[in-house]
Design a protein around this motif. Structure first.
Motif, short mmCIF file in Angstrom:
data_model
loop_
_atom_site.label_atom_id
_atom_site.label_comp_id
_atom_site.label_asym_id
_atom_site.label_seq_id
_atom_site.Cartn_x
_atom_site.Cartn_y
_atom_site.Cartn_z
N GLU A 59 0.90 -1.45 0.13
CA GLU A 59 0.00 -0.12 -0.22
C GLU A 59 0.93 1.15 0.03
OE1 GLU A 59 -2.23 0.58 3.35
OE2 GLU A 59 -3.58 2.21 2.54
N LYS A 60 1.80 1.50 0.86
CA LYS A 60 2.51 2.68 0.94
C LYS A 60 3.88 2.83 0.01
CE LYS A 60 1.07 3.21 5.66
NZ LYS A 60 1.49 3.24 6.99
N VAL A 61 4.10 2.02 -0.97
CA VAL A 61 5.13 1.87 -1.76
C VAL A 61 4.55 1.92 -3.29
CG1 VAL A 61 7.13 0.74 -2.61
CG2 VAL A 61 6.29 0.63 -0.13
N PHE A 62 4.60 3.33 -3.71
CA PHE A 62 3.82 3.37 -5.14
C PHE A 62 4.65 4.47 -6.29
CE2 PHE A 62 1.77 6.35 -2.16
CZ PHE A 62 1.86 7.54 -2.91
N THR A 63 3.96 4.41 -7.21
CA THR A 63 4.37 5.34 -8.36
C THR A 63 3.17 5.88 -8.89
OG1 THR A 63 6.29 3.87 -9.05
CG2 THR A 63 5.52 5.62 -10.47
N ALA A 132 12.73 -2.17 -6.57
CA ALA A 132 12.37 -2.01 -8.14
C ALA A 132 11.07 -1.14 -8.27
CB ALA A 132 12.19 -3.41 -8.62
N SER A 133 11.26 -0.23 -9.19
CA SER A 133 10.00 0.64 -9.42
C SER A 133 9.48 0.33 -10.66
CB SER A 133 10.44 2.22 -9.26
OG SER A 133 11.46 2.25 -10.32
N SER A 134 10.05 -0.43 -11.34
CA SER A 134 9.62 -0.87 -12.76
C SER A 134 8.22 -1.40 -12.69
CB SER A 134 10.55 -1.72 -13.74
OG SER A 134 10.49 -2.98 -12.84
N ALA A 135 7.81 -2.26 -11.73
CA ALA A 135 6.38 -3.05 -11.65
C ALA A 135 5.29 -1.72 -11.43
CB ALA A 135 6.52 -3.90 -10.46
N SER A 136 5.51 -0.95 -10.47
CA SER A 136 4.59 0.23 -10.13
C SER A 136 4.75 1.22 -11.10
CB SER A 136 4.95 0.88 -8.78
OG SER A 136 6.36 1.35 -8.62
N PHE A 137 5.61 1.45 -11.91
CA PHE A 137 5.87 2.42 -13.06
C PHE A 137 4.87 1.76 -14.27
CE2 PHE A 137 7.60 4.02 -16.80
CZ PHE A 137 7.00 5.25 -16.81
N MET A 138 5.15 0.67 -14.53
CA MET A 138 4.73 0.25 -15.82
C MET A 138 3.27 0.06 -15.59
SD MET A 138 6.47 0.17 -18.43
CE MET A 138 8.33 0.34 -19.05
N SER A 139 2.90 -0.50 -14.34
CA SER A 139 1.43 -0.53 -14.11
C SER A 139 0.68 0.84 -14.34
CB SER A 139 1.50 -1.14 -12.62
OG SER A 139 -0.12 -1.13 -12.22
N SER A 140 1.44 1.82 -13.37
CA SER A 140 0.64 3.06 -13.33
C SER A 140 0.58 3.68 -14.73
CB SER A 140 1.27 4.24 -12.70
OG SER A 140 2.58 4.43 -12.90
N LEU A 141 1.47 3.38 -15.72
CA LEU A 141 1.41 4.04 -17.10
C LEU A 141 0.49 3.15 -17.80
CD1 LEU A 141 2.50 5.80 -19.22
CD2 LEU A 141 4.38 4.02 -19.66
N ALA A 142 0.32 1.96 -17.68
CA ALA A 142 -0.62 1.01 -18.39
C ALA A 142 -2.07 1.32 -18.27
CB ALA A 142 -0.37 -0.37 -18.23
N LEU A 143 -2.15 1.68 -16.69
CA LEU A 143 -3.70 2.26 -16.50
C LEU A 143 -3.81 3.68 -17.13
CD1 LEU A 143 -3.18 1.11 -12.46
CD2 LEU A 143 -5.25 0.57 -14.24
N CYS A 144 -2.66 4.47 -17.03
CA CYS A 144 -3.12 5.93 -17.77
C CYS A 144 -3.55 5.76 -19.12
CB CYS A 144 -1.54 6.72 -17.53
SG CYS A 144 -1.27 7.55 -16.09
N ILE A 145 -2.77 4.71 -19.79
CA ILE A 145 -3.09 4.37 -21.21
C ILE A 145 -4.44 3.93 -21.42
CG2 ILE A 145 -2.49 3.26 -23.01
CD1 ILE A 145 0.51 3.47 -22.29
N MET A 146 -5.00 3.07 -20.48
CA MET A 146 -6.21 2.50 -20.60
C MET A 146 -7.22 3.76 -20.18
SD MET A 146 -6.40 -0.16 -21.80
CE MET A 146 -7.96 -0.66 -21.60
#
Ligand code: PMV
Length: 360
Positions: A59-63, A132-146
């Motif tokens: 919960e508290k570790v996000f991008t 690793a921030s790639s998981a939270s970053f790629m997920s947040s970017l994919a959500l933005c694109i959607m």
């Protein structure tokens, strides 16, 4: 019903750019920690895992990512137009990764070449903390694109929105597909888990005992230097690894054990299983060719201290590891006071930083 790859294509005749000429969207995604680890992917495919995995979102570790877009004016060049800022500064390495990501997802999101994009992103955890921030970053970017796609195709359902976001995030970084959802999330086909599949993650669909609600994950940062071996290389090494077959069998068996543990609420069995998984992941990299050692002396020191504490105090505290030297300590909320004090008094000395999060 499971979706197939063909369900995620969006062709030019299915939307009108005039419906969405410009806009701005913002999305937040949590990092996740795998309990049963994904390690190894099929060759000649894009992030298709060789075993199923399950993780907790933290919960508290996000991008947080903001995506601004406006339509190009024809006649325009057909390449991607992306500006990228990390904490307000341009980052060439991340920018290149985004272009690769856009390229990979472009047949599923054919509108990407029609817009100029500005992407601004930040992590709420310290940069270069070894998380690793790639998981939270790629997920947040994919959500933005959607979110942007939803403006183009308003009929899109919420369930499809999340499935496609997870599908796209997977193409950015495998474990990112699990960060789309909170809580316990499964990725990879497993015979005992209905709906599980290799293309996108799903929320864990079965009963979860209350002891696993609001678990604390304290991340002990032992090494802040960037990883010398990237997970992409590590996954590749599994293709020629002498113990790979056994590992995949073991991971799938561990998944079955996890299902019954999650239902029954046996915390000791849960802890033993996650520690076994963590050490197996590290054993895999240590026995790869070329081999590598992620642990640092303080990682080993703390692991022994965790084991000693359990013998002395019978407290429910267990560790897991990611692809690096840092330790995740998992324990139930009702142990927070005791374990919190112990971390401060006994473990702090061996750590660079400490980040407390809740598995939600
Ligand atoms: O998503 P990737 O390609 O960075 O791989 C992640 C692999 C582990 O973090 C080690 C395990 C996992 O399942 O998250």
């Amino acid at each position: 019903m499971n979706l197939k790859e063909k369900d995620f294509f969006l062709h030019k005749n299915q939307y009108a750019i005039s419906n969405n000429k410009e806009g701005e969207v913002f999305k937040r995604s949590s990092s996740n920690i795998a309990l049963i680890k994904y390690w190894g992917k099929k060759t000649n495919t894009l992030q298709i895992p060789l075993n199923s995995s399950i993780s907790f979102s933290l919960e508290k570790v996000f991008t947080g990512t903001k995506l601004r877009y406006h339509v190009k004016t024809p006649p325009y060049k057909k390449n991607f137009s992306v500006k990228f800022f990390f904490f307000g500064k341009k980052k060439f390495i991340f920018w290149k990764k985004i272009l690769v990501f856009f390229y990979r997802i472009s047949s599923y999101c054919s509108y990407l070449r029609d817009y100029h994009f500005t992407i601004e992103t930040y992590n709420n955890f310290p940069h270069s903390s070894g998380i690793a921030s790639s998981a939270s970053f790629m997920s947040s970017l994919a959500l933005c694109i959607m979110e942007m796609e939803k403006q183009l195709v308003p009929s899109l359902t919420h369930s499809f929105f999340l499935k496609k976001a997870s599908f796209l995030a997977r193409l950015g970084s495998g474990s990112a597909c699990r960060s789309v959802y909170p809580g316990l999330v499964v990725w990879g086909n497993h015979k005992s888990i209905i709906g599980s599949n290799n293309l996108y993650a799903i929320p864990y669909p079965y009963k979860i005992h209350s002891i696993f609600q609001n678990l604390i994950d304290t991340i002990l940062i032992i090494d802040e230097t960037p990883k010398k071996i990237l997970s992409t290389q590590g996954h590749q090494l599994m293709n020629t690894h002498p113990y790979a077959k056994e590992r995949f069998k073991c991971a799938n068996k561990n998944m079955d054990c996890m299902i019954s543990i999650l239902e029954m609420g046996d915390f000791q069995e849960f802890g033993k299983l996650i520690e076994h998984e963590a050490l197996t992941l590290h054993a895999m990299i240590m026995t790869s060719n070329p081999y590598f050692l992620w642990m640092k002396p303080n990682t080993v020191q703390i692991i022994h201290m965790v084991w000693d504490l359990r013998i002395q105090s019978k407290k429910n505290v267990y560790f897991t590891l990611d692809a690096g030297a840092n330790i995740h300590l998992l324990y139930p909320m009702n142990e927070r006071l005791f374990i919190g004090k112990w971390i401060k008094h006994d473990l702090m000395f061996y750590c660079k930083k400490i980040i407390e999060s809740i598995c939600f």
